[in-house]
Write a protein that holds these residues in place. Structure first.
Motif, short mmCIF file in Angstrom:
data_model
loop_
_atom_site.label_atom_id
_atom_site.label_comp_id
_atom_site.label_asym_id
_atom_site.label_seq_id
_atom_site.Cartn_x
_atom_site.Cartn_y
_atom_site.Cartn_z
N ARG A 1 -4.05 -3.38 2.16
CA ARG A 1 -4.40 -2.23 2.98
C ARG A 1 -3.91 -0.93 2.33
O ARG A 1 -4.56 0.12 2.45
CB ARG A 1 -3.83 -2.39 4.39
CG ARG A 1 -4.52 -3.49 5.19
CD ARG A 1 -3.86 -3.70 6.55
NE ARG A 1 -3.95 -2.51 7.38
CZ ARG A 1 -5.00 -2.20 8.13
NH1 ARG A 1 -6.05 -2.99 8.15
NH2 ARG A 1 -5.00 -1.10 8.86
N LEU A 2 -2.78 -0.97 1.64
CA LEU A 2 -2.29 0.20 0.92
C LEU A 2 -3.22 0.54 -0.24
O LEU A 2 -3.50 1.70 -0.51
CB LEU A 2 -0.87 -0.04 0.42
CG LEU A 2 0.21 -0.12 1.51
CD1 LEU A 2 1.50 -0.66 0.93
CD2 LEU A 2 0.44 1.24 2.15
N ALA A 3 -3.71 -0.50 -0.93
CA ALA A 3 -4.65 -0.28 -2.02
C ALA A 3 -5.95 0.33 -1.50
O ALA A 3 -6.56 1.18 -2.15
CB ALA A 3 -4.93 -1.59 -2.76
N ALA A 4 -6.36 -0.10 -0.31
CA ALA A 4 -7.61 0.37 0.27
C ALA A 4 -7.51 1.75 0.91
O ALA A 4 -8.52 2.39 1.15
CB ALA A 4 -8.09 -0.63 1.33
N GLY A 5 -6.28 2.19 1.21
CA GLY A 5 -6.12 3.44 1.94
C GLY A 5 -6.18 3.27 3.44
O GLY A 5 -6.29 4.26 4.18
N LEU A 6 -6.12 2.03 3.91
CA LEU A 6 -6.12 1.76 5.35
C LEU A 6 -4.73 1.97 5.95
O LEU A 6 -4.58 2.02 7.17
CB LEU A 6 -6.61 0.34 5.62
CG LEU A 6 -8.03 0.04 5.15
CD1 LEU A 6 -8.37 -1.43 5.34
CD2 LEU A 6 -9.04 0.92 5.88
N GLU A 7 -3.71 2.03 5.10
CA GLU A 7 -2.36 2.42 5.50
C GLU A 7 -1.94 3.58 4.60
O GLU A 7 -2.25 3.58 3.39
CB GLU A 7 -1.36 1.25 5.31
CG GLU A 7 -1.62 0.04 6.17
CD GLU A 7 -1.08 0.20 7.58
OE1 GLU A 7 -0.43 1.22 7.86
OE2 GLU A 7 -1.33 -0.71 8.40
N ASP A 8 -1.26 4.56 5.15
CA ASP A 8 -0.77 5.68 4.35
C ASP A 8 0.38 5.20 3.46
O ASP A 8 1.33 4.58 3.95
CB ASP A 8 -0.29 6.82 5.24
CG ASP A 8 -1.45 7.52 5.94
OD1 ASP A 8 -2.59 7.43 5.43
OD2 ASP A 8 -1.22 8.15 7.00
N LEU A 9 0.29 5.50 2.18
CA LEU A 9 1.31 5.08 1.23
C LEU A 9 2.61 5.85 1.47
O LEU A 9 2.61 7.08 1.54
CB LEU A 9 0.82 5.32 -0.20
CG LEU A 9 1.71 4.80 -1.32
CD1 LEU A 9 1.78 3.28 -1.29
CD2 LEU A 9 1.20 5.28 -2.68
N GLN A 10 3.71 5.12 1.62
CA GLN A 10 5.00 5.74 1.86
C GLN A 10 5.78 5.96 0.56
O GLN A 10 6.52 6.92 0.42
CB GLN A 10 5.83 4.87 2.81
CG GLN A 10 5.22 4.73 4.20
CD GLN A 10 5.95 3.71 5.05
OE1 GLN A 10 6.83 2.99 4.59
NE2 GLN A 10 5.58 3.63 6.33
N GLN A 11 5.61 5.03 -0.38
CA GLN A 11 6.36 5.13 -1.63
C GLN A 11 5.58 4.43 -2.73
O GLN A 11 4.98 3.38 -2.52
CB GLN A 11 7.74 4.49 -1.48
CG GLN A 11 8.62 4.59 -2.71
CD GLN A 11 9.99 3.96 -2.48
OE1 GLN A 11 10.47 3.88 -1.35
NE2 GLN A 11 10.61 3.49 -3.55
N GLY A 12 5.58 5.03 -3.93
CA GLY A 12 4.90 4.43 -5.06
C GLY A 12 3.60 5.14 -5.37
O GLY A 12 3.39 6.30 -5.00
N GLU A 13 2.73 4.42 -6.06
CA GLU A 13 1.48 5.02 -6.51
C GLU A 13 0.39 3.96 -6.59
O GLU A 13 0.65 2.82 -6.96
CB GLU A 13 1.70 5.65 -7.89
CG GLU A 13 0.54 6.48 -8.41
CD GLU A 13 0.92 7.20 -9.69
OE1 GLU A 13 1.58 8.26 -9.61
OE2 GLU A 13 0.57 6.68 -10.79
#
Length: 349
Positions: free
Chosen positions: A54-66
């Motif tokens: 979901r982080l890769a998809a943008g369905l969750e806002d990324l908190q840390q990393g890239e």
């Protein structure tokens, strides 16, 4: 566990972390998926693999990393490109088809930028590739589960995404159909050269579909390697146990070896006198006419291509996996040797 970022990667996650309140869901996950590669993200429920997707998809806002797609930063460093602009395809367990749209319109849903005639032609191309040509004007409720899964895959592939994200997409299918759809999916993704991240809790699915497997536990990746390597050379006891059934014998390192009823097994990485655990898969036990260890059959089960035996003796209770054949009677004595090439030695925890 970190992995170097590839220069030609389709998808890169770099030191990605995510928390839900005080609970750590993903911790310092780094991985790269090259164009045309299928990377299986494997682990038990709750380990963080779906959150990673979901982080890769943008369905969750990324908190840390890239997160990078095709070398472009899509999340991190003050950047957060919306899901619909990341040029990704997604397929989930529930298909998420639009019930009021035909197969043709479902497949063409993400092609609004194209002229109508080109949209229909592209949808027809993908319908034909996935064996849906005869259902082009049908509606989802008129299709089988496998056909609905093909429509979902065709819809995700029609926009020609740079990255495909698959989250447990085959778990609702029966076993024979699941194998068929898995193989068809691999063929389509390989032909298109799409970088693919497959999330699954099923070791067999990961082994069957993936070029490499990343095994996740409690938010961290414990090992990334090819299917044969994670199976034959697990990095941790968790990896060994998660991939398949294991036998375990405690021991102590003496002279660089762990001594067992089957003989000594090399343990060069462990200190002299340290406690150790010898782990091996059931197929490492091999019948012998002479020598070996005499063990008693407590249970015998026919499982198609092989037989599974539960055997006891010399203070051990073990499982053996033998080629198909007649089942031995309960109480029978069989002599077994141990192939040291299929053994793993870890420090006792």
């Amino acid at each position: 566990m970190a992995e170097p970022v590839g220069q030609a990667s389709g998808l890169d996650l770099i030191a990605v972390s995510h928390r839900y309140g005080s609970r750590r869901a993903v911790e310092q996950v780094s991985l790269s998926v090259k164009p045309g590669e299928i990377l299986g993200l494997l682990g038990p429920s709750g380990c963080g693999k779906s959150t990673t997707l979901r982080l890769a998809a943008g369905l969750e806002d990324l908190q840390q990393g890239e997160v990078r797609i095709g070398g472009e930063v899509v999340a991190g460093r003050g950047v957060n490109i919306p899901t619909e602009r990341r040029h990704i395809g997604m397929v989930f367990q529930d298909h998420a088809l639009f019930p009021h749209l035909s197969v043709a319109d479902n497949i063409a849903f993400g092609l609004s930028r194209l002229p109508q005639a080109e949209r229909r032609a592209r949808a027809k191309l993908w319908a034909d590739r996935l064996g849906l040509g005869g259902h082009f004007d049908a509606y989802p409720h008129q299709l089988s589960g496998g056909e609905q899964q093909r429509v979902a895959l065709a819809r995700a592939m029609a926009p020609e995404p740079r990255v495909m994200l698959l989250d447990e997409p085959f778990s609702s299918l029966d076993s024979r159909l699941r194998d068929q759809i898995r193989d068809e999916t691999v063929a389509v993704l390989k032909q298109a050269g799409t970088a693919t991240l497959l999330v699954t809790h099923d070791p067999e699915e990961a082994m069957r579909m993936s070029d490499r497997i990343a095994i996740m536990r409690a938010g961290r990746i414990e090992q990334i390697d090819t299917p044969d390597r994670v199976y034959a050379a697990p990095a941790t006891p968790f990896v060994a146990r998660f991939l398949s059934e294991t036998n375990e014998i405690p021991g102590r390192v003496e002279g660089g070896r762990v001594h067992t009823p089957f003989g000594a097994v090399a343990a060069p990485q462990l200190g002299e006198g340290s406690s150790a655990i010898l782990m091996f898969r059931p197929e490492a036990l091999q019948e012998q006419d002479e020598g070996g260890v005499a063990l008693t059959v407590e249970r015998a089960t026919a499982l198609g291509a092989y037989r599974r035996l539960e055997i006891t003796g010399a203070g051990m209770r073990l499982a053996a996996r033998l080629p198909a054949g007649p089942l031995p009677p309960l109480g029978a004595t069989i002599r077994f040797g141990l192939n040291p090439e299929f053994c793993f030695v870890f420090p006792a925890s």
